[in-house]
Design a protein around this motif. Structure first.
Motif, PDB file in Angstrom:
ATOM      1  N   PRO A  22       0.688  -1.142   0.010  1.00  0.00           N
ATOM      2  CA  PRO A  22       0.019   0.222  -0.077  1.00  0.00           C
ATOM      3  C   PRO A  22       0.999   1.466   0.074  1.00  0.00           C
ATOM      4  O   PRO A  22       0.462   2.366  -0.557  1.00  0.00           O
ATOM      5  N   GLN A  23       2.049   1.436   0.609  1.00  0.00           N
ATOM      6  CA  GLN A  23       2.806   2.305   0.749  1.00  0.00           C
ATOM      7  C   GLN A  23       3.464   2.696  -0.450  1.00  0.00           C
ATOM      8  O   GLN A  23       3.636   3.811  -1.306  1.00  0.00           O
ATOM      9  N   LEU A  27      -1.711   3.481  -1.748  1.00  0.00           N
ATOM     10  CA  LEU A  27      -3.233   2.941  -1.572  1.00  0.00           C
ATOM     11  C   LEU A  27      -3.468   2.800   0.041  1.00  0.00           C
ATOM     12  O   LEU A  27      -2.628   2.754   0.554  1.00  0.00           O
ATOM     13  N   ASP A  28      -4.680   3.179   0.186  1.00  0.00           N
ATOM     14  CA  ASP A  28      -4.995   3.017   1.516  1.00  0.00           C
ATOM     15  C   ASP A  28      -6.302   1.942   1.835  1.00  0.00           C
ATOM     16  O   ASP A  28      -7.310   2.105   1.561  1.00  0.00           O
ATOM     17  N   PHE A  29      -5.832   0.724   2.462  1.00  0.00           N
ATOM     18  CA  PHE A  29      -6.749  -0.346   2.497  1.00  0.00           C
ATOM     19  C   PHE A  29      -7.476  -0.607   3.778  1.00  0.00           C
ATOM     20  O   PHE A  29      -8.047  -1.452   4.187  1.00  0.00           O
TER      21      PHE A  29
END
Length: 241
Positions: A22-23, A27-29
């Motif tokens: 994600p980093q 993206l932010d899950f």
């Protein structure tokens, strides 16, 4: 040094991927994979599993994966891959369920007080949505209202609950092994060290002395489920495939 066993290796790889990817991808899950409060719009049942693979910081994942490797390796070697995976996920899911139950009780306690003050359900939901209020009927402290808001919005992440289950099982099977904390580097037998850690979580979970956003009741939940399973297996000599 302990050999990296198969199940633990794959669990660590999945955790590292979901921490780094994600980093890198920006993206932010969190809304999808972290464990949310059941009344929150982002809640999903799958989060009782997925939250175990999400971590909020490098030290968070480092300590959890180290604990998994250090205390889980002899257990997987003793139980085998399939039984260790069953144990690990049972402890982690149990941790999430007990954490949710405690939060649900605390949330509803405050919610019922607000209803008693004469607020409607829609008014309470509006407070939760905007994070502020100016209703003079609310005779609760700002700290209590912040807790109310946090219970609703703050998701839980991390493998700590599952790792606590592993830690307790290690203590049951290897009770005389010497353990120590970084800030208290004095070796103590696991049969004394682990109960002190759990009592510490219970104390911090029931008081206002906790530092940071630590899900103490998830730790306790994982430890409880881990103890029940490991104790049953030990009593029934359930040690191999």
């Amino acid at each position: 040094m302990n050999k990296l066993t198969d199940a633990i290796k794959h669990i660590i790889i999945l955790n590292v991927i979901l921490f780094i990817a994600p980093q890198l991808l920006k993206l932010d899950f969190t809304n999808m994979l972290a464990l949310h409060f059941p009344k929150n719009e982002h809640f999903g049942l799958w989060q009782y599993v997925t939250h175990m693979f999400m971590h909020g910081s490098f030290p968070h994942i480092l300590f959890n994966m180290y604990g998994l490797w250090a205390f889980g390796t002899p257990l997987e070697q003793m139980w085998g891959k399939k039984k260790f995976i069953f144990f690990y996920f049972s402890s982690g899911i149990g941790a999430g369920l007990i954490y949710t139950l405690v939060n649900y009780y605390q949330f509803n306690s405050i919610y019922d007080q607000l209803l008693d003050f004469g607020l409607s359900s829609s008014s309470i939901q509006n407070i939760l949505n905007i994070g502020s209020y100016n209703d003079p009927r609310i005779a609760l402290s700002n700290e209590t209202m912040k807790e109310f808001y946090s219970l609703y919005h703050m998701p839980a992440v991390g493998a700590s609950g599952a790792v606590y289950g592993v830690l307790v099982a290690f203590g049951l099977y290897f009770k005389d092994a010497k353990l120590a904390l970084l800030f208290f580097p004095v070796p103590i037998a696991a049969k004394y060290f682990i109960p002190v850690m759990i009592l510490g979580d219970l104390f911090f979970g029931m008081t206002k002395y906790s530092v940071g956003n630590v899900a103490h009741f998830a730790h306790i939940g994982g430890a409880l489920i881990g103890f029940i399973i490991a104790y049953y297996w030990k009593q029934n000599h359930f040690k191999i495939n």
